[in-house]
Design a protein around this motif. Structure first.
Motif, mmCIF file in Angstrom:
data_model
loop_
_atom_site.group_PDB
_atom_site.id
_atom_site.type_symbol
_atom_site.label_atom_id
_atom_site.label_comp_id
_atom_site.label_asym_id
_atom_site.label_seq_id
_atom_site.Cartn_x
_atom_site.Cartn_y
_atom_site.Cartn_z
ATOM 1 N N TRP B 68 0.845 -1.178 0.000
ATOM 2 C CA TRP B 68 0.000 0.000 0.000
ATOM 3 C C TRP B 68 0.894 1.245 0.000
ATOM 4 O O TRP B 68 0.923 1.990 -0.958
ATOM 5 C CB TRP B 68 -0.960 -0.050 1.198
ATOM 6 C CG TRP B 68 -1.891 1.116 1.292
ATOM 7 C CD1 TRP B 68 -2.095 2.076 0.347
ATOM 8 C CD2 TRP B 68 -2.750 1.442 2.378
ATOM 9 N NE1 TRP B 68 -3.033 2.968 0.784
ATOM 10 C CE2 TRP B 68 -3.459 2.611 2.021
ATOM 11 C CE3 TRP B 68 -3.005 0.842 3.621
ATOM 12 C CZ2 TRP B 68 -4.381 3.199 2.876
ATOM 13 C CZ3 TRP B 68 -3.923 1.424 4.463
ATOM 14 C CH2 TRP B 68 -4.613 2.596 4.088
ATOM 15 N N ILE B 69 1.628 1.426 1.068
ATOM 16 C CA ILE B 69 2.541 2.570 1.122
ATOM 17 C C ILE B 69 3.928 2.004 1.379
ATOM 18 O O ILE B 69 4.311 1.746 2.523
ATOM 19 C CB ILE B 69 2.162 3.537 2.258
ATOM 20 C CG1 ILE B 69 0.667 3.894 2.196
ATOM 21 C CG2 ILE B 69 3.006 4.804 2.175
ATOM 22 C CD1 ILE B 69 0.202 4.747 3.343
ATOM 23 N N GLN B 70 4.679 1.799 0.309
ATOM 24 C CA GLN B 70 5.970 1.126 0.467
ATOM 25 C C GLN B 70 6.915 1.911 1.368
ATOM 26 O O GLN B 70 7.674 1.328 2.126
ATOM 27 C CB GLN B 70 6.642 0.916 -0.893
ATOM 28 C CG GLN B 70 6.032 -0.197 -1.702
ATOM 29 C CD GLN B 70 5.113 0.370 -2.767
ATOM 30 O OE1 GLN B 70 4.366 1.311 -2.518
ATOM 31 N NE2 GLN B 70 5.174 -0.204 -3.958
ATOM 32 N N SER B 71 6.854 3.232 1.267
ATOM 33 C CA SER B 71 7.802 4.036 2.031
ATOM 34 C C SER B 71 7.753 3.697 3.509
ATOM 35 O O SER B 71 8.755 3.742 4.201
ATOM 36 C CB SER B 71 7.486 5.511 1.873
ATOM 37 O OG SER B 71 7.547 5.861 0.529
ATOM 38 N N PHE B 72 6.576 3.427 3.985
ATOM 39 C CA PHE B 72 6.450 3.109 5.408
ATOM 40 C C PHE B 72 6.305 1.611 5.647
ATOM 41 O O PHE B 72 6.044 1.183 6.769
ATOM 42 C CB PHE B 72 5.240 3.835 6.009
ATOM 43 C CG PHE B 72 5.365 5.324 5.968
ATOM 44 C CD1 PHE B 72 6.501 5.937 6.463
ATOM 45 C CD2 PHE B 72 4.353 6.111 5.466
ATOM 46 C CE1 PHE B 72 6.622 7.314 6.430
ATOM 47 C CE2 PHE B 72 4.473 7.490 5.430
ATOM 48 C CZ PHE B 72 5.610 8.092 5.912
ATOM 49 N N PHE B 132 -0.843 -0.442 10.654
ATOM 50 C CA PHE B 132 -1.173 0.881 10.131
ATOM 51 C C PHE B 132 -2.615 0.907 9.640
ATOM 52 O O PHE B 132 -3.387 1.800 9.988
ATOM 53 C CB PHE B 132 -0.217 1.229 8.986
ATOM 54 C CG PHE B 132 -0.480 2.567 8.370
ATOM 55 C CD1 PHE B 132 0.156 3.701 8.854
ATOM 56 C CD2 PHE B 132 -1.365 2.695 7.311
ATOM 57 C CE1 PHE B 132 -0.092 4.935 8.282
ATOM 58 C CE2 PHE B 132 -1.610 3.933 6.741
ATOM 59 C CZ PHE B 132 -0.975 5.054 7.235
ATOM 60 N N VAL B 180 4.203 2.759 15.999
ATOM 61 C CA VAL B 180 5.387 3.195 15.261
ATOM 62 C C VAL B 180 6.655 2.751 15.991
ATOM 63 O O VAL B 180 7.619 2.286 15.366
ATOM 64 C CB VAL B 180 5.345 4.721 15.058
ATOM 65 C CG1 VAL B 180 6.623 5.195 14.421
ATOM 66 C CG2 VAL B 180 4.157 5.107 14.201
ATOM 67 N N PHE B 184 9.624 0.352 14.489
ATOM 68 C CA PHE B 184 11.030 0.706 14.332
ATOM 69 C C PHE B 184 11.958 -0.180 15.134
ATOM 70 O O PHE B 184 13.091 -0.440 14.710
ATOM 71 C CB PHE B 184 11.242 2.191 14.649
ATOM 72 C CG PHE B 184 10.976 3.012 13.437
ATOM 73 C CD1 PHE B 184 11.948 3.118 12.459
ATOM 74 C CD2 PHE B 184 9.754 3.592 13.236
ATOM 75 C CE1 PHE B 184 11.695 3.826 11.303
ATOM 76 C CE2 PHE B 184 9.490 4.305 12.088
ATOM 77 C CZ PHE B 184 10.464 4.423 11.120
ATOM 78 N N SER B 188 14.892 -2.116 13.334
ATOM 79 C CA SER B 188 16.301 -2.109 13.697
ATOM 80 C C SER B 188 16.819 -3.519 13.944
ATOM 81 O O SER B 188 18.007 -3.778 13.818
ATOM 82 C CB SER B 188 16.518 -1.234 14.931
ATOM 83 O OG SER B 188 15.875 -1.805 16.034
ATOM 84 N N PHE B 195 4.532 -3.202 8.897
ATOM 85 C CA PHE B 195 3.502 -3.039 9.919
ATOM 86 C C PHE B 195 2.677 -4.313 10.060
ATOM 87 O O PHE B 195 1.646 -4.321 10.706
ATOM 88 C CB PHE B 195 2.568 -1.882 9.555
ATOM 89 C CG PHE B 195 3.147 -0.538 9.870
ATOM 90 C CD1 PHE B 195 4.094 0.034 9.055
ATOM 91 C CD2 PHE B 195 2.734 0.157 10.994
ATOM 92 C CE1 PHE B 195 4.633 1.278 9.339
ATOM 93 C CE2 PHE B 195 3.261 1.403 11.291
ATOM 94 C CZ PHE B 195 4.216 1.962 10.454
#
Lengths: 514, 508, 623
Positions: B68-72, B132, B180, B184, B188, B195
């Protein structure tokens, strides 16, 4: 560039200028000049349609050049131009696109309403284009002095635009305040530049960065004082607490369509410059300036949200709302990573479109109920949902988008900032930010509630309706254009709210010259 | 597109279409017909999902997973297990009923539009396996419900709506930061930004981190459910909102909270869930008793049912944190049951309000004489809500209590008092409203055919699920068992020996 | 033996048909239909009994379907046919048939006639489920079902606030007991892994004594609620607000004995828990005594009978506590006969006196209501335990076992027996003998005997009350009930070694005490209708127990609830929320003051901000 070729064949030696790099500025300035030229040649008759068309073309061309720059920046390495005073990179290109977007919407929305106050003259559009040029200069400025010049170009045009309703005391007062306080902050900003120059021997950002990377300052007091003064200048421009005090008064006093334009444009220019200065030139000093920025951010978010709670004046509420947004954007600056910078840009474009759209809607509302573009109390919105359901619904969507409703860019903007803050593991800052957003929801909902719940009072209502009846003949056209602008911002806000990936990709390309 | 995509898409598209249906004010019932048609299609879809569902499997079925939103690292990731399934069915059913229950609504267009949007948001929340996506749907529910409460409500509904929105949004604010942060931390560790719930379940978290994240997640769900002491938005909202909105609020949206606890708190932070079970159980028990006591002192029927919901949702939370299959199954079943009888209860309250213009018990009385059938229907629902065996309220409550008893005995012992208390306030309320001689000489019309048809499906389910809940339980049980196993098997940071949970275990 | 399904099915069908069509059928068809349904059930019960004759050893289980299951818990809908359940369904459906028949006459003309039979049939259904269920949750369905029916029937005349409150009280007090049922079930499940009676009987030996004690005490809490034992008996007195047939059926003959049945059903566990047994015995005998004392001073005819019921239930619990399950069941059955008779007789009186219940306004009814009078006297002699009436044998059996357990229990029981004969004698003398005092209520008309639809049940019940002792004569070879129930109770049944002489002595004592009570009542009340010396206020008010509860729980509870609502929730819990909102608004208000509109103050604040920044740079960043 034929012009450039011609110039180069002249006997005078001119510095080599990459006209590609400054094309956005040139286009905007050229557009402004052209409008003036046309109006000067046609004599007494005004041609508002033509002015507007020229402005639109200028805006689109500026956007096109910026888009082209963004495309180039992706391929080639970003670079400096004009003797290193202008940066020519993905970041500035994206900022240029934001400027174009604001301009486009504002040109569609604003002039129609301004006409009621000041007639069909070309001045308003000229000022708009010039101020936009100031913003692009700020975004591209690689030298503190250039940034200052951009700031002044932007500001002076805005001072005039704020005072456009010159017959109204509130507007005069607002313009005057803005001017006095703006002058004060500019002075401080300039003093900050001087101190930085004193500490590093240059005002060029790239050189400052190189100097600070190579040298350890034994006395960094001068530099840090300079940073603090610069922060005041930027803080004033983006209306961060405690330098925000001008904004509620100015937002209220300025013509509504100018308010939206000003809120967006000033933020874009100031934030673009802020990021370039602090996240790039002073990246090494991040430990020192970070606490100040986060302090400003938190103060802005929290007090922006709280101070709006008791307001009954719509434009003041929106002023506080924009203070709250400024706090969020400052968090992006605070995070400072490459991802954070592109997230901040994403926030900027989302915010800019929403805020221009929102104030555009307020203009339409004010126009519909026949009041001037000045202050607008919540009571005037009462019963709007009954009389103008479509207008009320769209306004509600935009206001909720400001609040961060899901499936709007407003939500994704907040989300991306939270992501940036969490990424540097400052969880508590993220929590404070979100809680401030929760407080802010309360006043956003008050606006919505006013439109959807309140019945117009009986006597008042009749009066309002009467005025409405009188005012609906002429404004059909100006409202039609404004509606186009508002619809564009709505489509943008919701469309990219659902499918944000293209916009995020664009923002991710916005590399900055390091 | 899979069934679950359609489940979200159908009402969402419906909601988008509604504002543009070219129908004049006089023929606005067409809009209502449109809303009904969409919600019926949705019900059929849900039923198809129910039929196609493999009841022996405990994993996710009907999975859709696209970027859907690759960036996130966000995907459109849907799936259903037993919990999802029963909640989908409940949601689809209650929305059909809410579409029918449109009496007193002036603006059909807005009502239908918001209702459909709410349905899409609820379906999205229940089926999303991407954190998300879950969050945006979870938040999205607030907007239509805000409008439904504020725009069509009675009395001080505007204030109540704002309180509802801000209170729940504040909870969600923490949830977002929690989500969020978790993502993360996972990023890491694995360098994979995602998500997706199943992926995030593998995140290794330190004890403190897990605790903080658990609290952040739970903040949102505790407000929504509501869990004591985060409930005070609910009496105001339930009292002030129009009936169909309350049906949705209490029937479906409250389940978002308890669903979130199971789906996210337990799946993501099993060992913290275990070590904080004592706290959640205690809050649940306090909620059960406190809700009951306050309900007994309440004079307004709407608020009374709100407090009774607090009490009943306390049971559901109790069963969840008992960490036994019996308790978990009971809680999930009870979510459905509570949705059904609370919806019926509010519909009936709406009918009383329509006839008398008040829900103040002091101003009612003697209605059984005027409307015996109405009274009988009301009594059936009251009995379901107090957990009379043979009606649906009993089985969930029984399973919850037995499940809690075998793992956390003393909480169950205290919670049983809620069984008595529910009889106290419910029967007292019934007596004040229906018994006595008529306080008001004005007539009180008997239940009309339309009204009867409205509640009839709910009444049928009350009896049917009371006598034969096996079709639901068979689908719930494998999932419940898997969740419990997951929690119990989790090797997490072990709490130090002197902590309260250890002491409590010692007692048992 | 599958006919047990029909035992359950008939009243259910009756309920459903009456629920759907009852209003259209109306008076009296609805009544007849209801009666027929219960009679069908009774016939089925007889079929079950016949099928079972000669086949008593093993219980038969009719499994219908899985009710619900989750995790390790499986609950199915299954019915158990064994000696105990057959005995129960026989007398429950039998008595219920008679009372239905009686109600056809009694409820005549009531606007809610059909509804009465709806409830009544549902009640019989629930009661039959309760006594035949093979799993604890299913038994709980019946248990709560009868409670709910009782609630509806007590508050049948709901416009009377007292009736409505009484119904609610009954349900709530029962619910207090029901928590014991639930917790007991949980404990059984935890330790045996099952909630079915089949498993319970087999697996109970594995229970530790402590667990067994806990289980028994929990279930006894439930039984104390349903069977109106101390301290939960007060609801039964208020329950007399319901129509009299309801009092007869539910609050005397059947439902209130459910607690006794439950304890008998759990006899394998009771046998392991001696402390708990002692508690039950003591509570039972204390209840018997306390209620009997209260019964001596009542003036409401139904209150007398209600206290008498409580007292008799105490006896049954005494039997349970001393391990005399057969005796307890025996007493239960005979009690069903004579107590139903007493209630119906009282109802007959009340009916003929236009609803008057105060015995001070009765008297000399013997002349007008011969059948009622005679049957009431027979009932009196039965309950008093005068030989050879049924009460003599059944109460005697309980007392004999009590003596075996502890002479103290026996002594208390005997004193209560004396009181029983006395207070019932008082009732009979004051109501049927002496001077007529009913003029004001009958407005000069003479009371009349009830119609035959009401008297026939009286006669049948009287016959049963007289000869009921035959069920289980203390003569070897004639202990039918004992041998019938022996496979159920098995070794759980206590056996106290006693010489034949001792047994005879005890029986003789019973007989003497009963006659003494009859004599005393004649001396005190033959011809007298009021005697303050014998009607103490404390006993008239039931030892003030109910008043105490009212003060301690009901009123305090109400006050607490109101405070919780108006103060705690709205001002403290929500106050915290609105407080946060208030602080936010306060800050917001301050914001308006900051926003003074004066450029000089704006500048001042900006400079202040700048100074803070510079101060920070100086102190922190520049280190």
């Amino acid at each position: 560039m034929i012009f450039a070729n011609v110039l180069s064949q002249l006997p005078i030696a001119l510095p080599a200028i990459s006209y590609k790099a400054v094309a956005p500025e040139l286009v905007l300035f050229g557009g402004a000049l052209l409008i003036l030229l046309v109006s000067a040649t046609v004599g007494k008759r005004e041609l508002p349609g033509l002015y507007r068309a020229i402005a639109l073309v200028a805006a689109l061309a500026e956007g096109g050049f910026s888009g082209y720059q963004l495309y180039l920046a992706q391929g080639a390495k970003a670079s400096l131009a004009v003797a290193g005073a202008i940066a020519y990179d993905g970041f500035s290109a994206f900022a240029g696109i934001v400027v174009a977007a604001i301009l486009l919407l504002a040109i569609l929305i604003g002039p129609g309403f301004i006409k009621r106050i000041a007639g069909d003259g070309p001045e308003f559009l000229v000022l708009m284009l010039i101020s936009a040029m100031g913003a692009t200069v700020m975004a591209q400025g690689e030298d503190l002095i250039v940034i200052f010049i951009g700031l002044e170009i932007l500001s002076i045009a805005l001072y005039v635009m704020v005072g456009y309703r010159i017959g109204d005391g509130l507007a005069r007062e607002a313009a005057f305040k803005y001017f006095i306080l703006g002058g004060f902050s500019s002075a401080i900003f300039l003093y900050g530049i001087a101190l930085v120059y004193g500490a590093t021997g240059t005002t060029n950002l790239a050189k400052i960065g190189a100097f600070l990377a190579l040298n350890v300052l034994t006395h960094d007091g001068v530099l840090l004082f300079g940073l603090a003064l610069l922060l005041l200048g930027f803080g004033f421009k983006v209306s961060a607490v405690p330098f925000h005090l001008w904004s509620p008064d100015v937002y209220q006093g300025a013509p509504t369509s100018v308010t939206g334009y000003m809120a967006a444009m000033a933020k874009v220019g100031a934030f673009a410059a802020l990021i370039r200065v602090f996240d790039i030139a002073f990246a090494g000093q991040i430990v020192q300036w970070r606490p100040i920025v986060v302090g400003l951010a938190i103060l802005s978010m929290v007090f922006g949200a709280l101070f709006a709670l008791r307001q009954r004046e719509l434009k003041k509420i929106l002023a506080y709302s924009s203070i709250n947004h400024a706090g969020f954007i400052l968090l992006g600056v605070y995070a400072g990573t490459a991802a954070a910078i592109s997230n901040t840009l994403f926030y900027l474009i989302a915010y800019a479109v929403i805020v221009v759209g929102t104030f555009g809607l307020v203009s339409i509302v004010q126009d519909s109920i026949g009041v001037s573009e000045g202050s607008c109390s919540l009571d005037q919105l009462r019963g709007l949902a009954r009389s103008r359901p479509a207008l009320a619904t769209v306004t509600a969507i935009m206001v909720l988008a400001q609040a961060g409703a899901p499936f709007t860019t407003g939500f994704l903007a907040k989300f991306s900032i939270i992501v940036s803050v969490v990424e540097i593991r400052e969880y508590w800052v993220a929590v404070v930010a979100m809680l401030s957003a929760a407080i802010a929801v309360a006043f956003y909902l008050r606006i919505v509630l006013a439109m959807f719940r309140g019945e117009p009072e009986e006597v008042e209502g009749e009066r309002v309706l009467a005025i409405q009846g009188a005012a609906t003949e002429a404004p059909a056209r100006r409202q039609a254009l404004a509606w186009i602008g508002v619809s564009l911002s709505l489509v943008f806000t919701v469309g990219f709210g659902i499918f944000p990936q293209p916009l995020l990709d664009l923002a991710a390309r916005a590399h900055i010259v390091g | 597109m899979g069934y679950l995509d359609w489940l979200i898409a159908v009402p969402a598209v419906g909601a988008l279409v509604v504002p543009f249906i070219p129908v004049s004010e006089e023929r606005r019932s067409l809009i209502r017909g449109f809303g009904l048609a969409i919600s019926l299609v949705e019900l059929v879809l849900a039923a198809v999902v129910g039929v196609q569902f493999n009841s022996h499997a405990s994993g996710y079925q009907f999975v859709t997973d696209v970027h859907w939103i690759q960036s996130f690292g966000v995907s459109w990731f849907l799936g259903a297990d037993g919990i999802t399934l029963v909640l989908i069915l409940l949601t689809a059913l209650l929305f059909v009923i809410a579409m029918f229950a449109m009496k007193g609504v002036k603006d059909f267009r807005a009502y239908v539009g918001w209702m459909l949007l709410l349905e899409a948001a609820c379906m999205g929340s229940f089926t999303s396996l991407d954190l998300f996506a879950f969050f945006v749907f979870f938040e999205l529910t607030l907007i239509p419900s805000y409008f439904l409460i504020a725009d069509f409500g009675m009395g001080a509904s505007g204030k109540a709506a704002v309180k509802f929105f801000v209170y729940t949004f504040a909870g969600s604010a923490l949830l977002l930061v929690g989500i969020v942060s978790l993502v993360f931390i996972h990023d890491s560790e694995t360098h994979r930004l995602t998500f997706s719930l199943p992926a995030l379940m593998d995140t290794h978290l330190s004890g403190t981190t897990q605790l903080l994240l658990f609290l952040a997640f739970t903040a949102a769900f505790a407000v929504k459910t509501p869990i004591f002491p985060f409930h005070t938005w609910s009496p105001d909202a339930y009292r002030a909102a129009p009936i169909p909105a309350v049906v949705m609020l209490a029937g479906v949206m409250a389940k978002l909270g308890s669903y979130g606890i199971i789906r996210f708190d337990l799946e993501l932070f099993p060992s913290t869930a275990r070590s904080l079970a004592w706290l959640m159980l205690t809050l649940a028990v306090i909620g059960i008793l406190y809700g009951a006591v306050v309900a007994a002192g309440e004079r307004d029927l709407g608020r009374l049912v709100a407090y009774s919901s607090l009490s009943h949702m306390g049971f559901i939370v109790l069963g969840i944190f008992a960490f036994s299959t019996e308790g978990m199954s009971g809680s999930i079943l009870q979510m459905v049951n509570h949705g059904i009888y609370t919806a019926a209860l509010f519909l009936l309250l709406g009918m009383i309000y329509e006839r008398r213009g008040t829900l103040d018990m002091a101003k009612l009385g003697g209605l059984q004489k005027r409307a015996p059938i109405f009274a009988a229907v009301f009594m059936l629902v009251v009995m379901a809500s107090v957990g009379l065996p043979g009606l649906n309220g009993f089985i969930g409550e029984f399973l919850i209590l037995v499940g809690t008893f075998i793992t956390h005995r003393w909480w169950a012992v205290v919670a049983v008092a809620g069984v008595v208390a529910s009889a106290v306030y419910m029967l007292w309320a019934y007596q004040r409203v229906f018994h006595r001689s008529q306080a008001d000489a004005s007539p009180f019309g008997e239940i009309k055919l339309k009204e009867a048809l409205l509640v009839a499906p709910l009444l049928a389910l009350i009896v049917l699920l009371g006598l034969y809940p096996a079709p639901l339980l068979a689908r719930i049980d494998p999932t419940a068992s898997a969740v419990v196993q997951h929690v119990l098997a989790a090797k997490g940071p072990v709490s130090d020996g002197a902590s309260l949970p250890a002491v409590v275990k010692g007692v048992k | 033996m599958g006919a047990v399904g029909f035992v359950v099915l008939f009243p259910l069908l009756g309920f459903l048909v009456l629920l759907t069509f009852g209003r259209r059928l109306g008076d009296p068809v609805a009544g007849w239909l209801g009666t027929l349904a219960v009679f069908g059930s009774f016939v089925s019960a007889i079929v079950v009994w016949l099928a079972r004759l000669g086949n008593e050893g093993h219980p038969y289980v009719l499994r219908l379907f899985d009710w619900f299951s989750a995790g390790g818990l499986h609950v199915n809908v299954s019915f158990r046919v064994d000696g105990l359940s057959v005995a129960m369904i026989l007398f429950v459906t039998g008595v219920a048939t008679l009372i239905h028949l009686y109600s056809i006459g009694y409820m005549k003309g009531d606007p809610l006639y059909h509804q009465f039979f709806v409830y009544l049939n549902l009640f019989v259904f629930s009661m039959v489920v309760l006594v035949t269920a093979n799993t604890l949750p299913l038994a709980f369905l019946g248990w709560e079902g009868v409670g709910a029916c009782s609630y509806w029937l007590i508050s049948f005349w709901f416009e009377r606030p007292t009736a409505a409150s009484a119904g609610k009280k009954a349900f709530i007090v029962n619910r207090i007991g029901d928590t014991g049922f639930l917790l007991g079930t949980f404990l059984v499940f935890e330790h045996l892994g099952s909630v079915s009676f089949s498993r319970l009987t087999a697996g109970s030996l594995n229970l530790s004594p402590d667990t067994a004690t806990a289980i028994v005490l929990l279930f006894f809490l439930a039984a104390a609620g349903k069977s109106a034992q101390l301290p939960l008996f007060t609801w039964l007195l208020d329950a007399m607000e319901g129509p009299t047939p309801v009092s007869a059926l539910i609050h005397a003959a059947t439902m209130v004995t459910a607690g006794v049945y439950l304890m008998a059903r759990l006899s394998p566990i009771l046998a392991l828990a001696h402390t708990a047994d002692l508690v039950i015995a003591i509570v039972g005998v204390a209840t018997a005594f306390v209620a009997a004392m209260a019964a001596t001073a009542q003036t409401d005819i139904k209150k007398i009978v209600a206290y008498s019921t409580v007292s008799q239930l105490g006896y049954m619990m005494l039997g349970i506590g001393t391990g005399a399950y057969t005796a307890a069941i025996f007493l239960m059955i005979t009690h069903a006969f004579y107590k139903a008779l007493i209630f119906l007789g009282s109802g007959s009186v009340i009916h003929s006196l236009n609803g008057e219940q105060n015995i001070r306004r009765m008297g000399a009814l013997k002349k007008y209501m011969p059948i009622t009078t005679v049957t009431m006297i027979l009932a009196w002699l039965s309950i008093a335990g005068v030989p050879p009436f049924s009460g003599f044998f059944s109460k005697g059996a309980v007392l004999e076992n009590a003596f075996g357990d502890s002479p103290l229990l026996w002594a208390a029981g005997v004193i209560t027996a004396l009181l029983t004969a006395y207070y019932m004698g008082r009732l009979v003398y004051v109501v049927f003998y002496g001077t007529p005092r009913f003029e004001e209520v009958t407005h000069g008309h003479d009371p009349h005997e009830s119609p035959s639809v009401m008297t026939i049940p009286l006669i049948v019940l009287a016959a049963a009350a007289v000869i009921g002792g035959l069920l289980n004569l203390p003569v070897s070879g004639f202990g039918f009930l004992g041998s019938w129930l022996a496979p159920v109770f098995g070794t759980a049944q206590a056996a106290y070694p006693m010489s034949a002489g001792l047994k005879d002595g005890l029986m003789a004592t019973d007989a003497v005490v009963a006659l003494l009570g009859v004599f005393l009542s004649w001396r005190a009340w033959g011809g007298v209708s009021e005697n303050p010396a014998l009607e103490r206020k404390i006993f008239f008010n039931g030892w003030y127990i109910d008043a105490f509860y009212d003060r301690a729980f009901a009123r305090t509870g109400t006050a607490v609830a109101e405070v919780a609502d108006t103060v705690v929730d709205r001002q403290i819990v929500d106050g915290a929320v609105t407080g946060v909102a208030g602080v936010a608004r306060l800050v917001g208000g301050a914001g308006r003051k900051v926003q003074s509109g004066l450029v000089r103050s704006y500048l001042l604040i900006m400079v202040g901000g700048l100074i803070v920044m510079l101060g920070y740079v100086l102190t922190v960043a520049a280190r």
